[in-house]
Design a protein around this motif. Structure first.
Motif, PDB file in Angstrom:
ATOM      1  N   VAL A 100      53.891  49.596  65.240  1.00  0.00           N
ATOM      2  CA  VAL A 100      54.900  49.517  64.172  1.00  0.00           C
ATOM      3  C   VAL A 100      55.654  50.838  64.057  1.00  0.00           C
ATOM      4  O   VAL A 100      56.876  50.847  63.862  1.00  0.00           O
ATOM      5  N   ILE A 101      54.954  51.953  64.206  1.00  0.00           N
ATOM      6  CA  ILE A 101      55.615  53.255  64.118  1.00  0.00           C
ATOM      7  C   ILE A 101      56.709  53.373  65.170  1.00  0.00           C
ATOM      8  O   ILE A 101      57.801  53.866  64.901  1.00  0.00           O
ATOM      9  N   PHE A 102      56.420  52.914  66.386  1.00  0.00           N
ATOM     10  CA  PHE A 102      57.401  53.036  67.464  1.00  0.00           C
ATOM     11  C   PHE A 102      58.452  51.924  67.471  1.00  0.00           C
ATOM     12  O   PHE A 102      59.568  52.142  67.935  1.00  0.00           O
ATOM     13  N   ALA A 103      58.123  50.754  66.982  1.00  0.00           N
ATOM     14  CA  ALA A 103      59.011  49.605  67.149  1.00  0.00           C
ATOM     15  C   ALA A 103      59.742  49.163  65.892  1.00  0.00           C
ATOM     16  O   ALA A 103      60.610  48.297  65.977  1.00  0.00           O
ATOM     17  N   ALA A 104      59.439  49.730  64.749  1.00  0.00           N
ATOM     18  CA  ALA A 104      60.030  49.239  63.504  1.00  0.00           C
ATOM     19  C   ALA A 104      61.554  49.333  63.505  1.00  0.00           C
ATOM     20  O   ALA A 104      62.243  48.346  63.208  1.00  0.00           O
ATOM     21  N   PHE A 105      62.096  50.479  63.833  1.00  0.00           N
ATOM     22  CA  PHE A 105      63.557  50.629  63.806  1.00  0.00           C
ATOM     23  C   PHE A 105      64.252  49.774  64.861  1.00  0.00           C
ATOM     24  O   PHE A 105      65.254  49.112  64.545  1.00  0.00           O
ATOM     25  N   PRO A 106      63.773  49.748  66.131  1.00  0.00           N
ATOM     26  CA  PRO A 106      64.440  48.860  67.093  1.00  0.00           C
ATOM     27  C   PRO A 106      64.370  47.379  66.704  1.00  0.00           C
ATOM     28  O   PRO A 106      65.358  46.651  66.866  1.00  0.00           O
ATOM     29  N   LEU A 107      63.228  46.938  66.169  1.00  0.00           N
ATOM     30  CA  LEU A 107      63.125  45.541  65.740  1.00  0.00           C
ATOM     31  C   LEU A 107      64.069  45.265  64.580  1.00  0.00           C
ATOM     32  O   LEU A 107      64.752  44.231  64.548  1.00  0.00           O
ATOM     33  N   LYS A 108      64.113  46.168  63.630  1.00  0.00           N
ATOM     34  CA  LYS A 108      65.003  46.000  62.478  1.00  0.00           C
ATOM     35  C   LYS A 108      66.454  45.876  62.938  1.00  0.00           C
ATOM     36  O   LYS A 108      67.173  44.967  62.524  1.00  0.00           O
ATOM     37  N   ARG A 109      66.870  46.791  63.810  1.00  0.00           N
ATOM     38  CA  ARG A 109      68.247  46.759  64.307  1.00  0.00           C
ATOM     39  C   ARG A 109      68.554  45.459  65.044  1.00  0.00           C
ATOM     40  O   ARG A 109      69.595  44.847  64.841  1.00  0.00           O
ATOM     41  N   GLN A 110      67.629  45.049  65.907  1.00  0.00           N
ATOM     42  CA  GLN A 110      67.861  43.841  66.706  1.00  0.00           C
ATOM     43  C   GLN A 110      67.975  42.603  65.821  1.00  0.00           C
ATOM     44  O   GLN A 110      68.857  41.766  66.010  1.00  0.00           O
ATOM     45  N   PHE A 111      67.104  42.475  64.834  1.00  0.00           N
ATOM     46  CA  PHE A 111      67.119  41.283  63.997  1.00  0.00           C
ATOM     47  C   PHE A 111      68.254  41.314  62.973  1.00  0.00           C
ATOM     48  O   PHE A 111      68.725  40.261  62.550  1.00  0.00           O
ATOM     49  N   GLU A 112      68.713  42.489  62.582  1.00  0.00           N
ATOM     50  CA  GLU A 112      69.909  42.555  61.739  1.00  0.00           C
ATOM     51  C   GLU A 112      71.136  42.114  62.534  1.00  0.00           C
ATOM     52  O   GLU A 112      72.004  41.423  61.997  1.00  0.00           O
ATOM     53  N   LYS A 113      71.212  42.494  63.804  1.00  0.00           N
ATOM     54  CA  LYS A 113      72.306  42.011  64.663  1.00  0.00           C
ATOM     55  C   LYS A 113      72.226  40.499  64.821  1.00  0.00           C
ATOM     56  O   LYS A 113      73.253  39.813  64.809  1.00  0.00           O
ATOM     57  N   PHE A 114      71.016  39.978  64.949  1.00  0.00           N
ATOM     58  CA  PHE A 114      70.811  38.541  65.065  1.00  0.00           C
ATOM     59  C   PHE A 114      71.302  37.842  63.783  1.00  0.00           C
ATOM     60  O   PHE A 114      71.981  36.816  63.858  1.00  0.00           O
ATOM     61  N   ALA A 115      70.954  38.396  62.630  1.00  0.00           N
ATOM     62  CA  ALA A 115      71.392  37.808  61.362  1.00  0.00           C
ATOM     63  C   ALA A 115      72.913  37.859  61.227  1.00  0.00           C
ATOM     64  O   ALA A 115      73.520  36.904  60.735  1.00  0.00           O
ATOM     65  N   ASP A 116      73.531  38.955  61.657  1.00  0.00           N
ATOM     66  CA  ASP A 116      74.994  39.044  61.628  1.00  0.00           C
ATOM     67  C   ASP A 116      75.621  37.993  62.530  1.00  0.00           C
ATOM     68  O   ASP A 116      76.619  37.363  62.173  1.00  0.00           O
ATOM     69  N   ALA A 117      75.033  37.787  63.708  1.00  0.00           N
ATOM     70  CA  ALA A 117      75.547  36.767  64.630  1.00  0.00           C
ATOM     71  C   ALA A 117      75.409  35.377  64.030  1.00  0.00           C
ATOM     72  O   ALA A 117      76.293  34.534  64.212  1.00  0.00           O
ATOM     73  N   LEU A 118      74.319  35.132  63.296  1.00  0.00           N
ATOM     74  CA  LEU A 118      74.146  33.837  62.635  1.00  0.00           C
ATOM     75  C   LEU A 118      75.204  33.614  61.567  1.00  0.00           C
ATOM     76  O   LEU A 118      75.731  32.516  61.411  1.00  0.00           O
ATOM     77  N   ARG A 119      75.507  34.663  60.805  1.00  0.00           N
ATOM     78  CA  ARG A 119      76.513  34.547  59.752  1.00  0.00           C
ATOM     79  C   ARG A 119      77.912  34.350  60.322  1.00  0.00           C
ATOM     80  O   ARG A 119      78.744  33.685  59.721  1.00  0.00           O
ATOM     81  N   ASN A 120      78.174  34.955  61.468  1.00  0.00           N
ATOM     82  CA  ASN A 120      79.514  34.874  62.068  1.00  0.00           C
ATOM     83  C   ASN A 120      79.754  33.567  62.803  1.00  0.00           C
ATOM     84  O   ASN A 120      80.892  33.225  63.095  1.00  0.00           O
ATOM     85  N   ASP A 121      78.719  32.833  63.140  1.00  0.00           N
ATOM     86  CA  ASP A 121      78.892  31.564  63.861  1.00  0.00           C
ATOM     87  C   ASP A 121      79.208  30.418  62.936  1.00  0.00           C
ATOM     88  O   ASP A 121      79.044  30.328  61.834  1.00  0.00           O
TER      89      ASP A 121
END
Length: 172
Positions: free
Chosen positions: A151-172
């Motif tokens: 979690v220490i190493f992956a929290a920020f990359p996971l957060k960024r990736q899933f926020e981009k995913f959520a933005d893509a869902l909203r834009n579709d």
């Protein structure tokens, strides 16, 4: 292409968990401890809070069933517990502030819930006879330490990736 990134990431983490268990030396601490990587469910937790609850539960069902089919003798434990854990995680996060530290801490608490629930199920059907204090010392604590490192190493990359995913869902 962006819509396939999340399933590919989760599939990679699913395979990586199995590889980690095979490649991690079991006798690193004289074989006294069991380290269980739960990186897939942690990623599903992050997807649930930063992406969408619906996708978190769907991927929980899909990868829970895959996890049961590939790694366990009993079909249904992870199929039931992955989406339930994702839903409980979402409910807890609705009560508290959603910052990266609290998301990481609650994800570790939910991993502890998942491990304890699997232990209880295995105890009920007599797959294990280990008492809870031995389970906590041998498996639960080492598993939480290992997943804390992830979690220490992956929290920020996971957060960024899933926020981009959520933005893509909203834009579709």
């Amino acid at each position: 292409m962006k819509r396939f990134l999340v399933p590919l990431l989760l599939a990679f983490l699913f395979v990586f968990e199995g590889l980690f268990a095979q490649l991690f030396p079991a006798d690193i601490f004289n074989g006294d401890y069991i380290f269980v990587p739960r990186i897939l469910i942690i990623a599903i937790f992050f997807l649930t809070i930063y992406g969408s609850l619906k996708h978190g539960i769907i991927y929980g069902f899909v990868f829970g069933l895959l996890f049961d089919m590939v790694y366990t003798e009993i079909i249904g434990i992870y199929f039931f517990l992955f989406p339930l854990s994702a839903f409980l995680f979402w409910k807890i996060m609705k009560l508290i502030q959603t910052n990266i530290v609290l998301v990481s801490l609650v994800s570790l608490i939910c991993v502890a819930f998942l491990e304890a629930a699997v232990y209880v199920m295995n105890l009920l059907i007599h797959i294990t006879s280990m008492d809870f204090s031995s389970f906590a010392e041998i498996r639960l604590v080492p598993t939480l330490v290992l997943n804390l490192i992830f979690v220490i190493f992956a929290a920020f990359p996971l957060k960024r990736q899933f926020e981009k995913f959520a933005d893509a869902l909203r834009n579709d």
